[in-house]
Design a protein around this motif. Sequence first.
Motif, PDB file in Angstrom:
ATOM      1  N   GLY A 338      -5.469   1.623   1.759  1.00  0.00           N
ATOM      2  CA  GLY A 338      -4.868   1.747   0.596  1.00  0.00           C
ATOM      3  C   GLY A 338      -5.925   1.784  -0.549  1.00  0.00           C
ATOM      4  N   GLU A 351      -4.076   6.694   2.202  1.00  0.00           N
ATOM      5  CA  GLU A 351      -4.425   7.271   3.316  1.00  0.00           C
ATOM      6  C   GLU A 351      -4.285   6.940   4.721  1.00  0.00           C
ATOM      7  OE1 GLU A 351      -8.674   9.017   1.672  1.00  0.00           O
ATOM      8  OE2 GLU A 351      -8.720   6.833   1.405  1.00  0.00           O
ATOM      9  N   VAL A 357      -2.772  -0.272   9.948  1.00  0.00           N
ATOM     10  CA  VAL A 357      -1.497  -0.492  10.060  1.00  0.00           C
ATOM     11  C   VAL A 357      -0.362   0.748  10.319  1.00  0.00           C
ATOM     12  CG1 VAL A 357       0.676  -1.460   8.546  1.00  0.00           C
ATOM     13  CG2 VAL A 357      -1.789  -2.301   8.323  1.00  0.00           C
ATOM     14  N   CYS A 379       3.749   6.540   1.960  1.00  0.00           N
ATOM     15  CA  CYS A 379       2.501   6.022   1.492  1.00  0.00           C
ATOM     16  C   CYS A 379       1.419   7.029   0.597  1.00  0.00           C
ATOM     17  CB  CYS A 379       1.535   5.738   3.028  1.00  0.00           C
ATOM     18  SG  CYS A 379      -0.221   5.396   2.745  1.00  0.00           S
ATOM     19  N   LEU A 384       4.648   3.605  -1.645  1.00  0.00           N
ATOM     20  CA  LEU A 384       4.695   2.319  -0.736  1.00  0.00           C
ATOM     21  C   LEU A 384       3.262   1.673  -0.983  1.00  0.00           C
ATOM     22  CD1 LEU A 384       5.960   0.966   1.845  1.00  0.00           C
ATOM     23  CD2 LEU A 384       4.564   2.270   3.382  1.00  0.00           C
ATOM     24  N   CYS A 386       0.631  -1.444   0.127  1.00  0.00           N
ATOM     25  CA  CYS A 386       0.115  -2.031   1.425  1.00  0.00           C
ATOM     26  C   CYS A 386       0.501  -3.301   1.682  1.00  0.00           C
ATOM     27  CB  CYS A 386      -1.373  -2.072   1.386  1.00  0.00           C
ATOM     28  SG  CYS A 386      -2.103  -0.307   1.411  1.00  0.00           S
TER      29      CYS A 386
HETATM   30 FE1  SF4 Z   1      -1.479   1.641   5.250  1.00  0.00          FE
HETATM   31 FE2  SF4 Z   1       0.921   1.211   4.472  1.00  0.00          FE
HETATM   32 FE3  SF4 Z   1      -1.045   1.108   2.945  1.00  0.00          FE
HETATM   33 FE4  SF4 Z   1      -0.295   3.280   3.575  1.00  0.00          FE
HETATM   34  S1  SF4 Z   1       0.861   1.776   2.593  1.00  0.00           S
HETATM   35  S2  SF4 Z   1      -2.170   2.731   3.506  1.00  0.00           S
HETATM   36  S3  SF4 Z   1       0.442   3.166   5.628  1.00  0.00           S
HETATM   37  S4  SF4 Z   1      -0.822  -0.068   4.681  1.00  0.00           S
END
Ligand code: SF4
Length: 417
Positions: A338, A351, A357, A379, A384, A386
């Motif tokens: 993130g 990224e 995750v 992402c 999305l 984090c």
């Molecule tokens: Fe990782 Fe999810 Fe954040 Fe994207 S949104 S960087 S996949 S934790």
Amino acid sequence: MQSEIDPWSGNQNIETDKLFSEFGIERFDDVIDQVKEPAYFFRRKIVVGHRDYKNITDAMAEKKPFNVMTGFMPSGHPHLGHLMVMKEVVWHIKQGGTGYISIADREAHAVRGISWDKCREFGKEYLNCLYALGFEGNTYYQSRNNKLKDLAFECATKINFSDLSAIYGFSQDTALAHAMSVATQVADILYPQTDAGPAPTIVPVGIDQDPHIRLTRDVAYKLRMFLVEEREGYISVRSKNAPSKAMDDVESAFSGCRRYEGHIDIKGASAEEVEAKVREIEIKNGGFGFIAPSSTYHTFLQGLQGGKMSSSIPDSLFRFDEPEKSVKKKVMASLTGGRMTLEEQKKLGGEPEKCSVYLLNLFHMSEKDDEVKEMYRACKAGELMCGTCKKETFERVKEFLSDFNEKMDETEHLIGE
Ligand code: SF4
């Protein structure tokens, strides 16, 4: 950009090109079309390379016998980092392979100084995990398998100290038991073929284990009595260290062949037919007739905090019996890909290829390709965040652990002694 359209491109945290060009490992991409319904770890490029996997795809397609084998060193509790190999073993069993699991207690005792009682205790935990995942087949502790120990001695006749220092960094201070445990691990890989006769054997390993696979393939070759090669229109059977009685048996097995000093030339039979026959003759004459083991190589899931996943770094992983609170803390504290602020994340996107995750989902927590692809897309698109993503991931982890522990309870009785 390729990474925008290929959510499986981000997990290769190693220099795979170097492995292919320098060590002769073949790309898994080249054989994936021959796998009827590739498992998700093949589709998602978690398994990146192989040696002789064609022997396995042929056996699967022709419904011929093949083995799948691996070993686990019982030096601690099983954890997330062991899950990939376990899944690969179970998948191959479901495709018709005969399963073999070695609990490498000789190695744990020799290399890590783990007591035999503790080895037994940890070994049972590994077996319990495997049974919970659907394992069926043969299991043994190295220290209790006399046939394996005899085979290890035989393998040791083909391993010297320069091999050990080149591959494992052995020095003058290395304990002899450590060398014996290496010979035992080589024997582990060849053991299925002494149990039920020569057959292709797949050994799924992490990419760092290739030197050990190479050593084992070398030993398998050196223990052969014969070399079969095509030469000047003949199939030629060359003696490597065959007794003359075995050469007599080859001569009488193929009518019209011509025998010379050290080799026999055969016409009218294919190389495969000759190979199969001479393997039989080897075994009849006290040899092994080994087929060089095949291997697949998977990349590694990075630790939850980034870097290496290792039992010596407790925050890098979770155990299967770890309390929910502790698992939650670790997942929520994972290193993400993130951005520094929400605004940046919305503007630039995250990224995922660097994110523990995302990789946790890619490797284990979601077997639905569409779900992982959507996570990757959202992402990258900055849709999305984090915090939400980690919470959703923790829910998947929680469900996985609850199911897994339930299955472990149900299958505990299969472990035996
Ligand atoms: Fe990782 Fe999810 Fe954040 Fe994207 S949104 S960087 S996949 S934790």
